[in-house]
Design a protein around this motif. Structure first.
Motif, PDB file in Angstrom:
ATOM      1  N   THR A  99      -3.491  40.716 -10.102  1.00  0.00           N
ATOM      2  CA  THR A  99      -4.618  40.825  -9.171  1.00  0.00           C
ATOM      3  C   THR A  99      -4.186  41.142  -7.741  1.00  0.00           C
ATOM      4  N   ASP A 100      -2.898  41.239  -7.503  1.00  0.00           N
ATOM      5  CA  ASP A 100      -2.370  41.476  -6.159  1.00  0.00           C
ATOM      6  C   ASP A 100      -1.155  42.378  -6.260  1.00  0.00           C
ATOM      7  N   GLY A 101      -1.340  43.677  -5.993  1.00  0.00           N
ATOM      8  CA  GLY A 101      -0.198  44.578  -6.078  1.00  0.00           C
ATOM      9  C   GLY A 101      -0.585  46.035  -6.042  1.00  0.00           C
ATOM     10  N   TYR A 102       0.173  46.831  -6.777  1.00  0.00           N
ATOM     11  CA  TYR A 102       0.022  48.284  -6.783  1.00  0.00           C
ATOM     12  C   TYR A 102      -1.371  48.728  -7.224  1.00  0.00           C
ATOM     13  N   GLU A 103      -1.921  48.103  -8.254  1.00  0.00           N
ATOM     14  CA  GLU A 103      -3.222  48.512  -8.786  1.00  0.00           C
ATOM     15  C   GLU A 103      -4.362  48.216  -7.826  1.00  0.00           C
ATOM     16  N   GLN A 104      -4.145  47.351  -6.852  1.00  0.00           N
ATOM     17  CA  GLN A 104      -5.211  46.971  -5.918  1.00  0.00           C
ATOM     18  C   GLN A 104      -5.070  47.634  -4.550  1.00  0.00           C
ATOM     19  N   ILE A 105      -4.151  48.592  -4.381  1.00  0.00           N
ATOM     20  CA  ILE A 105      -3.796  49.072  -3.050  1.00  0.00           C
ATOM     21  C   ILE A 105      -4.807  50.046  -2.436  1.00  0.00           C
ATOM     22  N   GLU A 106      -5.553  50.789  -3.228  1.00  0.00           N
ATOM     23  CA  GLU A 106      -6.302  51.922  -2.699  1.00  0.00           C
ATOM     24  C   GLU A 106      -7.363  51.547  -1.671  1.00  0.00           C
ATOM     25  N   LEU A 107      -7.971  50.395  -1.790  1.00  0.00           N
ATOM     26  CA  LEU A 107      -8.992  49.998  -0.823  1.00  0.00           C
ATOM     27  C   LEU A 107      -8.412  49.272   0.386  1.00  0.00           C
ATOM     28  N   LEU A 108      -7.127  48.995   0.372  1.00  0.00           N
ATOM     29  CA  LEU A 108      -6.514  48.220   1.448  1.00  0.00           C
ATOM     30  C   LEU A 108      -5.882  49.076   2.526  1.00  0.00           C
ATOM     31  N   THR A 109      -5.462  50.295   2.211  1.00  0.00           N
ATOM     32  CA  THR A 109      -4.711  51.122   3.158  1.00  0.00           C
ATOM     33  C   THR A 109      -5.298  52.527   3.233  1.00  0.00           C
ATOM     34  N   ARG A 110      -4.841  53.252   4.231  1.00  0.00           N
ATOM     35  CA  ARG A 110      -5.308  54.629   4.410  1.00  0.00           C
ATOM     36  C   ARG A 110      -4.198  55.450   5.067  1.00  0.00           C
ATOM     37  N   ILE A 111      -3.879  56.585   4.500  1.00  0.00           N
ATOM     38  CA  ILE A 111      -2.915  57.496   5.113  1.00  0.00           C
ATOM     39  C   ILE A 111      -3.647  58.273   6.201  1.00  0.00           C
ATOM     40  N   VAL A 112      -3.188  58.148   7.437  1.00  0.00           N
ATOM     41  CA  VAL A 112      -3.881  58.789   8.558  1.00  0.00           C
ATOM     42  C   VAL A 112      -3.220  60.085   8.993  1.00  0.00           C
ATOM     43  N   HIS A 113      -1.957  60.282   8.600  1.00  0.00           N
ATOM     44  CA  HIS A 113      -1.273  61.523   9.002  1.00  0.00           C
ATOM     45  C   HIS A 113      -0.091  61.781   8.086  1.00  0.00           C
ATOM     46  N   ILE A 114       0.104  63.030   7.737  1.00  0.00           N
ATOM     47  CA  ILE A 114       1.261  63.454   6.950  1.00  0.00           C
ATOM     48  C   ILE A 114       1.945  64.595   7.677  1.00  0.00           C
ATOM     49  N   ASN A 115       3.223  64.463   7.906  1.00  0.00           N
ATOM     50  CA  ASN A 115       4.007  65.540   8.521  1.00  0.00           C
ATOM     51  C   ASN A 115       5.188  65.845   7.611  1.00  0.00           C
ATOM     52  N   GLN A 116       5.242  67.050   7.094  1.00  0.00           N
ATOM     53  CA  GLN A 116       6.313  67.418   6.174  1.00  0.00           C
ATOM     54  C   GLN A 116       7.202  68.481   6.774  1.00  0.00           C
ATOM     55  N   THR A 117       8.494  68.193   6.801  1.00  0.00           N
ATOM     56  CA  THR A 117       9.504  69.178   7.170  1.00  0.00           C
ATOM     57  C   THR A 117      10.499  69.237   6.014  1.00  0.00           C
ATOM     58  N   SER A 118      11.544  70.017   6.198  1.00  0.00           N
ATOM     59  CA  SER A 118      12.517  70.124   5.112  1.00  0.00           C
ATOM     60  C   SER A 118      13.321  68.846   4.933  1.00  0.00           C
ATOM     61  N   ILE A 119      13.493  68.066   5.991  1.00  0.00           N
ATOM     62  CA  ILE A 119      14.343  66.876   5.887  1.00  0.00           C
ATOM     63  C   ILE A 119      13.569  65.629   5.505  1.00  0.00           C
ATOM     64  N   VAL A 120      12.229  65.632   5.676  1.00  0.00           N
ATOM     65  CA  VAL A 120      11.490  64.398   5.420  1.00  0.00           C
ATOM     66  C   VAL A 120       9.995  64.678   5.302  1.00  0.00           C
ATOM     67  N   THR A 121       9.337  63.880   4.466  1.00  0.00           N
ATOM     68  CA  THR A 121       7.882  63.791   4.473  1.00  0.00           C
ATOM     69  C   THR A 121       7.541  62.475   5.149  1.00  0.00           C
ATOM     70  N   HIS A 122       6.829  62.570   6.262  1.00  0.00           N
ATOM     71  CA  HIS A 122       6.548  61.404   7.100  1.00  0.00           C
ATOM     72  C   HIS A 122       5.087  60.999   6.911  1.00  0.00           C
ATOM     73  N   LEU A 123       4.866  59.851   6.247  1.00  0.00           N
ATOM     74  CA  LEU A 123       3.523  59.316   6.054  1.00  0.00           C
ATOM     75  C   LEU A 123       3.263  58.243   7.098  1.00  0.00           C
ATOM     76  N   GLN A 124       2.129  58.342   7.789  1.00  0.00           N
ATOM     77  CA  GLN A 124       1.732  57.312   8.735  1.00  0.00           C
ATOM     78  C   GLN A 124       0.493  56.604   8.196  1.00  0.00           C
TER      79      GLN A 124
END
Length: 422
Positions: free
Chosen positions: A366-391
């Motif tokens: 009841t507390d973990g990966y399956e419950q995550i979608e309503l708890l968080t939000r990705i507000v920005h994604i920046n992708q370059t060749s060296i890294v994908t940066h999720l904020q």
């Protein structure tokens, strides 16, 4: 005489019976009092940190209370038969073990504080590629005497591929972050060179908590969100590496590949940068630092708990989930699994961690990966060749202006930046 003896015997029996009844009543009342005291302390501990509102019915009225420090120091989570997979005779499974670029000790680089993320990217797509074959050292404005080899690689569709080699797995290195940008840039500068020595097919993902603006870091929510995001991409990742941003591997014999049957924990010995005291060997119960596992393994124990705010507790909670699911970890050799730890400020300690750890396994589903979608939000994604940066906003549910559907993890409408393959 007989009467006197009988009276004494009867008096002794009565005294014994009275004492037995008294002890029974005292033990029962004391146990009841202890249960109530532990329940009240846990509720008070959780509530005082304003971490999360837990409905009273979800807190068990009876559970085993143990001296937790003694438990983790005396408990090993290592598999009894600690056997690493053998690649066998299949050529597709021979890397990284048979990479011709393995050298043993890894010559990590500690750059100056003025290094930028762009400096790291330009180093790998230009400076290193153009390094003359007869030149051993590279000098840049952010670091001197860099000895990284120019190992042929190509970036395509979000992954780095070794030229002319089929890697055994597709690897994603996931790194949680709150601030610590210098550590992140130092990590990126080194980890690309390290992974290329092993000729892995890989990508690196930084997962940064940008909201709420608080010192209360939630590593569990960051990992759960990033893995949820990654599973929806078309990268066909087969190996997840959960990696602390301040740890740099020191030996390329520490293979960054997932095992088929068990998670692999590689943080066996760590020494602090510029510390003369040498390596520290952590307790056997530890699964933090660097952990390698597959999607299926992660789902089996429902990922990390989402309830740990601040420093401490989430890794031990994860280990308890392993035990509950009858999972153990394998570890590489003592000689190769060594790391240098970059300096960093200590995070705010989680004062509620012991209360949460007490009933960790009861929250498994009841507390973990399956419950995550309503708890968080990705507000920005920046992708370059060296890294994908999720904020991330790791407490999206606090904002009542967002509906449940808009709080779910998604990439639609998020500002993204993608670069062309090089």
């Amino acid at each position: 005489m007989r009467k006197i003896h009988f009276r004494r015997l009867r008096s002794s029996s009565c005294i014994i019976i009275v004492l037995f009844i008294f002890i029974l009543i005292f033990t029962t009342r004391y146990q009841h009092k202890q249960e109530n005291t532990v329940d009240n302390q846990e509720k008070k501990s959780i509530g005082s940190t304003e971490i999360i509102s837990i409905p009273a019915p979800t807190i068990p009225t009876k559970y085993l209370v143990v001296p937790y420090y003694e438990f983790v120091m005396r408990t090993s989570i290592t598999c009894r038969i600690n056997k690493i997979d053998n690649p066998g005779n299949n050529p597709a499974n021979l890397y990284p073990k048979y990479s011709k670029y393995l050298r043993g000790p890894f010559p990590y680089v500690i750059p100056s504080t003025n290094i930028t993320f762009n400096d790291v990217e330009q180093f790998y797509i230009k400076t290193l590629v153009n390094k003359p074959k007869n030149k051993q050292m590279i000098e840049t404005h952010f670091a001197k005497n860099i000895t990284f080899e120019n190992i042929p690689y190509v970036f395509k569709d979000g992954l780095w591929f070794p030229v002319g080699v089929t890697s055994a797995q597709r690897t994603a290195v996931l790194v949680t972050l709150q601030g610590r940008y210098y550590n992140a840039k130092t990590f990126l500068l080194n980890i690309h060179a390290f992974l290329r020595r092993q000729q892995l097919t890989y990508t690196v993902i930084l997962i940064e908590q940008v909201a709420p603006v608080t010192p209360r870091f939630n590593k569990g929510r960051l990992y759960n969100t990033a893995i949820n995001y990654l599973e929806k991409q078309s990268l066909n990742i087969t190996c997840l590496i959960l990696h602390d941003v301040d740890l740099i591997p020191e030996n390329d014999g520490n293979y960054y590949t997932c095992e088929r049957s068990h998670p692999k924990h590689t943080t066996i010995r760590v020494r602090k940068l510029n510390d003369t005291r040498g390596y520290t060997r952590y307790y056997e119960f530890l699964v933090g630092g660097v952990l390698l596992l597959t999607f299926d393994m992660y789902k089996k124990f429902n990922g990390f708990s989402n309830l740990y705010w601040g420093w401490g507790g989430e890794d031990d909670d994860l280990a308890l989930r392993f035990i509950e699911q009858k999972m153990c970890v394998v570890r590489p050799t003592y000689e190769s699994a060594i790391y240098i730890a970059l300096q960093h400020p200590t995070g705010k300690r989680n004062s509620a961690r012991f209360g949460l750890l007490t009933w960790s396994t009861l929250r498994l589903y009841t507390d973990g990966y399956e419950q995550i979608e309503l708890l968080t939000r990705i507000v920005h994604i920046n992708q370059t060749s060296i890294v994908t940066h999720l904020q991330l906003d790791v407490d999206a549910i606090r904002d009542h202006k967002h509906s449940a559907s808009s709080n779910a993890i998604k990439t639609d409408g998020i500002r993204t930046k993608r670069i062309k393959p090089v």
